[in-house]
Enzyme design. Structure first.
Site, short mmCIF file in Angstrom:
data_model
loop_
_atom_site.label_atom_id
_atom_site.label_comp_id
_atom_site.label_asym_id
_atom_site.label_seq_id
_atom_site.Cartn_x
_atom_site.Cartn_y
_atom_site.Cartn_z
N GLU A 290 -7.28 -25.03 3.41
CA GLU A 290 -7.55 -23.71 2.83
C GLU A 290 -7.65 -23.89 1.32
OE1 GLU A 290 -4.97 -19.72 1.85
OE2 GLU A 290 -4.76 -20.56 3.86
N GLU B 98 -6.87 -16.10 -6.54
CA GLU B 98 -5.64 -15.67 -5.88
C GLU B 98 -4.79 -14.95 -6.92
OE1 GLU B 98 -2.64 -17.78 -2.74
OE2 GLU B 98 -2.95 -18.84 -4.61
#
Length: 371
Positions: free
Chosen positions: A150, A155
């Site tokens: 991932e 983020e």
């Protein structure tokens, strides 16, 4: 000013001012280009572009079983949670108008195909932020997580101002401290998180926090957004970000060349991670989560009011929980053999494998709707 190394390498002000009249020479390449180990010049050839009125055309809205509820395409568009503006900007947002009882529904679109390696360039005006929210722009491997990896390119949580780039993998892939990048390695208990292993440190992975306050949150949006770029190949995975005023001209011209961009904000090197082993068959995901693991667990120390569960009740708390996207472009790597008599362009061998390079994208959007 963000990313001073970029400004020392290219005359971006002059480039932006002359953008309207500038044209690349038709018979020559830019003076500085990436080169492959065999001396061939690396070119990035457009593979897919997702933008404007056709952005959602290839996506199926997932409505299968899950611990939470997924809304279908009709609901998402009827409620204004997914839309295209008159000037072709793509909007994906949380519900900021409906008074809700406690609960969160999700909206997810997922076509069946996947990417292996490539250059991913996202141009956006806004990324979601605000108390109780977590935003992700990521690529995610198929199969059992996290064995195909991932990559979290964007983020952020609450109203943070610094973007975080994070990798989550199976055991054995590590971040290398001496790799050149401008960000700061995320720590747990004052120790660098070098192991990308998703099974330790509460799935912290190995992350790098950008130094610029304009890389996420209110300042990024006030600067009219910018560009995030990820270069993923067998030599490593690197991420750059540029707020609007510093986007390199080669990106705006559609001829991206990472060798002109200076040091990345974050990079995962092959020194301590076998890239082709730990990352495969990735889909692209946009995600807004409300009071999930990260936002929920960090809420008490976030300087946000009340509780995370309580903030879900008032839609006014989510006026900034929106993606506003201009375009997402995916490029594949090719080699130009300048020394040969034919000057042939050859696609990277990994990208010739039909089972490995499958054109795809996924949008995974968590949204609030009335129950």
């Amino acid at each position: 000013m963000a990313f001073p190394s970029i400004l020392s390498d290219i005359d971006w002000k002059a480039g932006v001012e002359s953008l309207g009249s500038f044209e690349w020479p038709k018979t020559t390449l830019p003076t500085k280009r990436e080169t492959a180990p065999n001396g061939s010049t690396i070119l990035w050839i457009i593979q897919d572009t997702y933008e404007g009125s056709t952005f959602f055309d290839t996506f199926n809205f997932y409505t299968g079983a899950d611990p939470t509820n997924f809304v279908d395409q009709q609901t998402a568009f009827n409620d204004g949670l997914a839309s295209i503006t008159s000037d072709n900007k793509v909007i994906m947002r949380g519900d900021n108008t409906t008074q809700l009882a406690y609960g969160v529904n999700r909206n997810r679109q997922k076509p069946p195909a996947e990417y292996n390696m490539g250059l991913f360039i996202l141009d956006l005006d806004m990324a979601p932020w605000g108390c109780g929210g977590t935003a992700f722009f990521q690529t995610l491997g198929s199969g059992t997580w996290p064995y195909n990896g991932e990559i979290d390119i964007i983020e952020g949580v609450h109203d943070n101002e610094h973007n975080q780039v994070t990798w989550h993998t199976a055991p054995g892939c590590n971040l290398t401290q001496n790799t050149n990048f401008t960000g700061t390695i995320v720590q747990t208990n004052y120790t660098d998180n070098l192991q990308c292993n998703a099974f330790i440190n509460n799935n912290a992975g190995c992350g790098v926090t950008e130094w610029s306050q304009a890389s996420y949150g209110p300042l990024f949006d006030e600067a009219n957004g910018g560009v995030f770029a990820m270069n993923w190949d067998e030599n490593g995975i690197a991420v750059w970000s540029f707020y609007r005023a510093t986007i390199p001209l080669d990106i705006t011209q559609g001829r991206p060349d990472p060798s002109n961009w200076g040091e990345p904000v974050a990079a995962l090197s092959t020194q301590s991670c076998n890239i082709t082993h730990y990352f495969a068959n990735h889909s692209i995901i946009f995600d807004i989560t409300f009071c999930g693991d990260w936002a929920g667990n960090s809420y008490a120390t976030s300087n946000c009011p009340g509780t995370c569960e309580g903030i879900l009740m008032d839609p006014a708390n989510f006026v900034n929980a929106s993606w506003i996207i201009n375009s997402l472009s995916v490029y594949k790597q090719s080699w130009l053999d300048i020394g040969s008599t034919s000057s042939a362009i050859r696609t990277h061998p990994i990208m010739n494998l039909k089972t490995c390079w499958i054109i795809s994208t996924v949008i995974f959007l968590h949204v609030l709707v009335s129950l």
